[in-house]
Scaffold this motif. Sequence first.
Motif, mmCIF file in Angstrom:
data_model
loop_
_atom_site.group_PDB
_atom_site.id
_atom_site.type_symbol
_atom_site.label_atom_id
_atom_site.label_comp_id
_atom_site.label_asym_id
_atom_site.label_seq_id
_atom_site.Cartn_x
_atom_site.Cartn_y
_atom_site.Cartn_z
ATOM 1 N N UNK A 1 0.818 -1.203 0.000
ATOM 2 C CA UNK A 1 0.000 0.000 0.000
ATOM 3 C C UNK A 1 0.860 1.265 0.000
ATOM 4 N N UNK A 2 0.341 2.288 -0.638
ATOM 5 C CA UNK A 2 0.942 3.612 -0.569
ATOM 6 C C UNK A 2 0.308 4.327 0.623
ATOM 7 N N UNK A 3 0.892 5.455 0.993
ATOM 8 C CA UNK A 3 0.361 6.197 2.133
ATOM 9 C C UNK A 3 -1.101 6.582 1.915
ATOM 10 N N UNK A 4 -1.497 6.842 0.682
ATOM 11 C CA UNK A 4 -2.889 7.241 0.415
ATOM 12 C C UNK A 4 -3.871 6.094 0.623
ATOM 13 N N UNK A 5 -3.379 4.848 0.721
ATOM 14 C CA UNK A 5 -4.254 3.697 0.949
ATOM 15 C C UNK A 5 -4.428 3.389 2.438
ATOM 16 N N UNK A 6 -3.691 4.059 3.276
ATOM 17 C CA UNK A 6 -3.678 3.762 4.706
ATOM 18 C C UNK A 6 -4.563 4.758 5.448
ATOM 19 N N UNK A 7 -5.387 4.248 6.342
ATOM 20 C CA UNK A 7 -6.217 5.098 7.189
ATOM 21 C C UNK A 7 -5.449 5.280 8.498
ATOM 22 N N UNK A 8 -5.038 6.502 8.754
ATOM 23 C CA UNK A 8 -4.264 6.796 9.959
ATOM 24 C C UNK A 8 -5.201 7.049 11.128
ATOM 25 N N UNK A 9 -4.712 6.704 12.320
ATOM 26 C CA UNK A 9 -5.534 6.832 13.521
ATOM 27 C C UNK A 9 -4.686 7.443 14.627
ATOM 28 N N UNK A 10 -5.291 8.290 15.420
ATOM 29 C CA UNK A 10 -4.595 8.874 16.554
ATOM 30 C C UNK A 10 -4.133 7.746 17.487
ATOM 31 N N UNK A 11 -2.868 7.711 17.892
ATOM 32 C CA UNK A 11 -2.360 6.627 18.741
ATOM 33 C C UNK A 11 -3.135 6.464 20.046
ATOM 34 N N UNK A 12 -3.588 7.556 20.640
ATOM 35 C CA UNK A 12 -4.367 7.449 21.883
ATOM 36 C C UNK A 12 -5.714 6.782 21.634
ATOM 37 N N UNK A 13 -6.342 7.096 20.518
ATOM 38 C CA UNK A 13 -7.621 6.471 20.159
ATOM 39 C C UNK A 13 -7.422 4.977 19.901
ATOM 40 N N UNK A 14 -6.329 4.622 19.226
ATOM 41 C CA UNK A 14 -6.021 3.212 18.977
ATOM 42 C C UNK A 14 -5.805 2.468 20.288
ATOM 43 N N UNK A 15 -5.086 3.066 21.213
ATOM 44 C CA UNK A 15 -4.831 2.446 22.504
ATOM 45 C C UNK A 15 -6.134 2.198 23.259
ATOM 46 N N UNK A 16 -7.003 3.175 23.266
ATOM 47 C CA UNK A 16 -8.302 3.027 23.925
ATOM 48 C C UNK A 16 -9.119 1.915 23.272
ATOM 49 N N UNK A 17 -9.136 1.869 21.953
ATOM 50 C CA UNK A 17 -9.864 0.834 21.222
ATOM 51 C C UNK A 17 -9.326 -0.554 21.575
ATOM 52 N N UNK A 18 -7.991 -0.713 21.569
ATOM 53 C CA UNK A 18 -7.399 -2.026 21.851
ATOM 54 C C UNK A 18 -7.686 -2.465 23.286
ATOM 55 N N UNK A 19 -7.712 -1.535 24.241
ATOM 56 C CA UNK A 19 -8.064 -1.883 25.622
ATOM 57 C C UNK A 19 -9.488 -2.435 25.680
ATOM 58 N N UNK A 20 -10.400 -1.797 24.952
ATOM 59 C CA UNK A 20 -11.789 -2.260 24.947
ATOM 60 C C UNK A 20 -11.912 -3.627 24.289
ATOM 61 N N UNK A 21 -11.152 -3.865 23.233
ATOM 62 C CA UNK A 21 -11.179 -5.174 22.574
ATOM 63 C C UNK A 21 -10.681 -6.244 23.530
ATOM 64 N N UNK A 22 -9.538 -5.982 24.199
ATOM 65 C CA UNK A 22 -8.986 -6.972 25.135
ATOM 66 C C UNK A 22 -9.951 -7.234 26.287
ATOM 67 N N UNK A 23 -10.585 -6.189 26.802
ATOM 68 C CA UNK A 23 -11.542 -6.354 27.894
ATOM 69 C C UNK A 23 -12.725 -7.202 27.435
ATOM 70 N N UNK A 24 -13.223 -6.913 26.253
ATOM 71 C CA UNK A 24 -14.353 -7.668 25.720
ATOM 72 C C UNK A 24 -13.999 -9.141 25.530
ATOM 73 N N UNK A 25 -12.806 -9.402 25.013
ATOM 74 C CA UNK A 25 -12.383 -10.788 24.809
ATOM 75 C C UNK A 25 -12.191 -11.506 26.135
#
Length: 93
Positions: free
Chosen positions: A39-63
């Motif tokens: 992929x080129x940079x234009x194909x990548x959806x960038x995400x704020x690192x803090x938002x990603x961290x919060x999302x991953x915590x919720x995924x781990x908690x749910x699992x």
Amino acid sequence: MPRHSKVYRNFAAEYDRLQAERVAAFSEGVADVNSGAYPEDRHIVHMDPNELSLFMKKVRRSLSERRPARAARSHSSAPHIALRPRRRAAGPP
């Protein structure tokens, strides 16, 4: 072919052509990934690192909430997902 049927078109050649197109398309995709063209940079959806961290915590908690106690788990390496039984539809059985 049953004797009571009639063939109006034979799609065997078209299926063969489509299969060759599928193989070519996947081969081109693999080549682009291997060469770094995709992929080129234009194909990548960038995400704020803090938002990603919060999302991953919720995924781990749910699992972790879905996993049974460690002793009751099977020896399989596949993740366990607890399934709820289906509700029966209202009405006669």
